[in-house]
Write an enzyme that holds these catalytic residues in place. Structure first.
Site, mmCIF file in Angstrom:
data_model
loop_
_atom_site.group_PDB
_atom_site.id
_atom_site.type_symbol
_atom_site.label_atom_id
_atom_site.label_comp_id
_atom_site.label_asym_id
_atom_site.label_seq_id
_atom_site.Cartn_x
_atom_site.Cartn_y
_atom_site.Cartn_z
ATOM 1 N N SER A 192 2.941 -3.332 -13.278
ATOM 2 C CA SER A 192 2.725 -4.778 -13.198
ATOM 3 C C SER A 192 3.159 -5.528 -14.440
ATOM 4 O O SER A 192 3.381 -6.740 -14.373
ATOM 5 C CB SER A 192 1.240 -5.069 -12.927
ATOM 6 O OG SER A 192 0.432 -4.597 -13.992
ATOM 7 N N HIS A 220 1.850 -3.440 -6.517
ATOM 8 C CA HIS A 220 3.013 -4.305 -6.719
ATOM 9 C C HIS A 220 4.259 -3.758 -6.025
ATOM 10 O O HIS A 220 5.371 -4.210 -6.294
ATOM 11 C CB HIS A 220 3.278 -4.475 -8.211
ATOM 12 C CG HIS A 220 2.200 -5.220 -8.917
ATOM 13 N ND1 HIS A 220 2.218 -6.590 -9.081
ATOM 14 C CD2 HIS A 220 1.043 -4.795 -9.474
ATOM 15 C CE1 HIS A 220 1.133 -6.973 -9.735
ATOM 16 N NE2 HIS A 220 0.401 -5.900 -9.969
ATOM 17 N N LYS A 251 -1.961 -9.412 -3.122
ATOM 18 C CA LYS A 251 -0.685 -9.778 -3.738
ATOM 19 C C LYS A 251 0.314 -10.127 -2.638
ATOM 20 O O LYS A 251 0.322 -11.251 -2.165
ATOM 21 C CB LYS A 251 -0.225 -8.666 -4.675
ATOM 22 C CG LYS A 251 -1.163 -8.539 -5.871
ATOM 23 C CD LYS A 251 -0.770 -7.478 -6.835
ATOM 24 C CE LYS A 251 -1.675 -7.495 -8.057
ATOM 25 N NZ LYS A 251 -3.099 -7.247 -7.761
#
Length: 405
Positions: A192, A220, A251
């Site tokens: 990240s 991610h 996310k």
């Protein structure tokens, strides 16, 4: 008011935090943390005190936060189930919607079963603690997420770190370790802070050589890497599989919660042994409904993933060729390395004055010499938005003397 001895002893810690914040945010226009942005539903822009700014540090990779279909799914879930569950999942908190969401997660992750937690942090902490304990050893990449580190420390297992993305160093660590007990290797798929990708094939080979399990955090990676956004296994052509796969629903998937996917036997074990799952309230219906619809959109609209991959590569190329330091980034996460913590705040302030928000990440999250703006390209960013962002980042970088004028 009389101050007790306990508060007196705590005061140095409180004062240290206050000094730290004030040293970086010494003036109102340098404030970058805990800012109340109001996002626009149909663009990558946000409002801050009446100013329209291009957000370049948000994590809604698929651009689905505010998507009408996702919002409608959240509302529909509330219409049926109300605003909250009736407790923890093991008792009165389980809803048919939770099981539907877990089935969809398992389908996307290409596993037999899945379990949904209240957050990605809880998923990491709970999974590590349910798999490892005293007498076991966990091997973690130096740059693994804080939730992985915390989970390892809380588990009571021996924790051994290896150099970032270095399978050879992991091999040496495993050779030197106690072969008894569970040995678990944990890495992020996409890191990240730096936007680079774990070398999965090499890690798998090392783990197999030492009878170690391999767990990856796809926080991610989902919606970001792989031909259709399914993460690190797809990124490497589907030829390598991991033992434990987990991620977040906050996310690319614009809700809250975390997930773990694996064999049916593994998920049954976690259901009864992962303490953050057992002792946390069930995921709220609106969040489960939003996550379920977003996962379905991910599978129906792979063009969103292609857009993120194309535009992030273009932005990174523009910035790198102009002299910006972007580290080893190869994904939608692009660090713009400024140097010291103070320089990162200077740079963030200059970017905002140029109309773009790039938020600083400073020590201890990264070394003080590698403080940066952490940029994230999403499907909501148009080609024109990327052009605007690139110009603003470079203009601000020249002002801050990060690149030549």
């Amino acid at each position: 008011m009389t101050v007790s001895g306990g508060w007196t002893r705590l005061q140095p810690k409180l004062e240290a935090t206050r000094r730290r914040v004030r040293s970086l945010e010494s003036e109102p226009d340098r404030r970058n943390s805990f800012m109340p942005y109001t996002p626009e539903r149909d663009s990558a822009y946000v409002d801050l005190d009446g100013q329209r700014l291009l957000m370049m540090s948000g994590y809604s990779y698929l651009g689905l936060s505010g998507d009408e279909r996702v919002v409608a799914a959240a509302k529909a879930a509330m219409d049926v189930y109300g605003t909250g569950a009736h407790g923890v999942r093991a008792l009165a908190g389980s809803l048919p919607l939770h099981e539907e969401l877990e089935a969809e997660v398992a389908r996307v992750a290409e596993r037999e079963a899945a379990l949904v937690f209240s957050s990605g942090y809880a998923a990491n902490v709970g999974t590590v603690g349910a798999l490892c304990g005293p007498g076991d050893t966990v091997f973690i990449d130096k740059y693994d997420h804080a939730s992985i580190v915390d989970g390892c420390q809380l588990s009571g297992a021996t924790v051994t770190r290896f150099r970032h993305n270095d399978p050879d160093h992991l091999d040496r660590r495993l050779r030197a370790s106690d072969p008894s007990g569970v040995r678990l290797v944990i890495v992020d798929s996409v890191y990240s802070m730096d936007g680079d990708i774990a070398p999965l094939p090499e890690l798998r080979e090392v783990c197999d050589a030492h009878d170690a399990l391999l767990m990856v955090d796809e926080a991610h990676a989902l919606g970001v890497i792989g031909a259709t956004g399914k993460g690190i296994e797809e990124h490497f052509g589907g030829s390598v599989r991991v033992d434990v796969k987990l991620g977040t629903l906050s996310k690319a998937i614009p809700a809250t919660g975390g997930w773990v996917a694996g064999s049916a036997e593994l998920i049954e074990h976690l259901r009864y042994q992962a303490r953050p799952f057992l002792f946390s309230a069930a995921l709220a219906p609106a969040q489960a409904g939003a996550a379920l619809e977003a996962l379905r959109i991910l599978q129906r609209e792979p063009e969103r993933v292609a857009h993120v991959q194309r535009e992030s590569a273009r932005l990174r190329t523009i910035l790198t060729e102009a002299g910006m330091r972007t580290g080893q980034s190869e994904t939608a996460v692009i660090p713009l390395i400024a140097g010291s913590d103070e320089r990162a705040y200077d740079y963030a302030t200059a970017c905002r004055k140029a109309g773009v928000i790039g938020l600083p990440v400073v020590s201890p999250a990264v070394p003080n010499t590698l403080a940066r703006l952490r940029i994230a390209v999403t499907a909501r960013h148009s080609t024109a938005d990327i052009d605007v962002a690139a110009e603003a980042f470079l203009t601000a970088a020249r002002q801050c003397r990060l690149i030549e004028a």
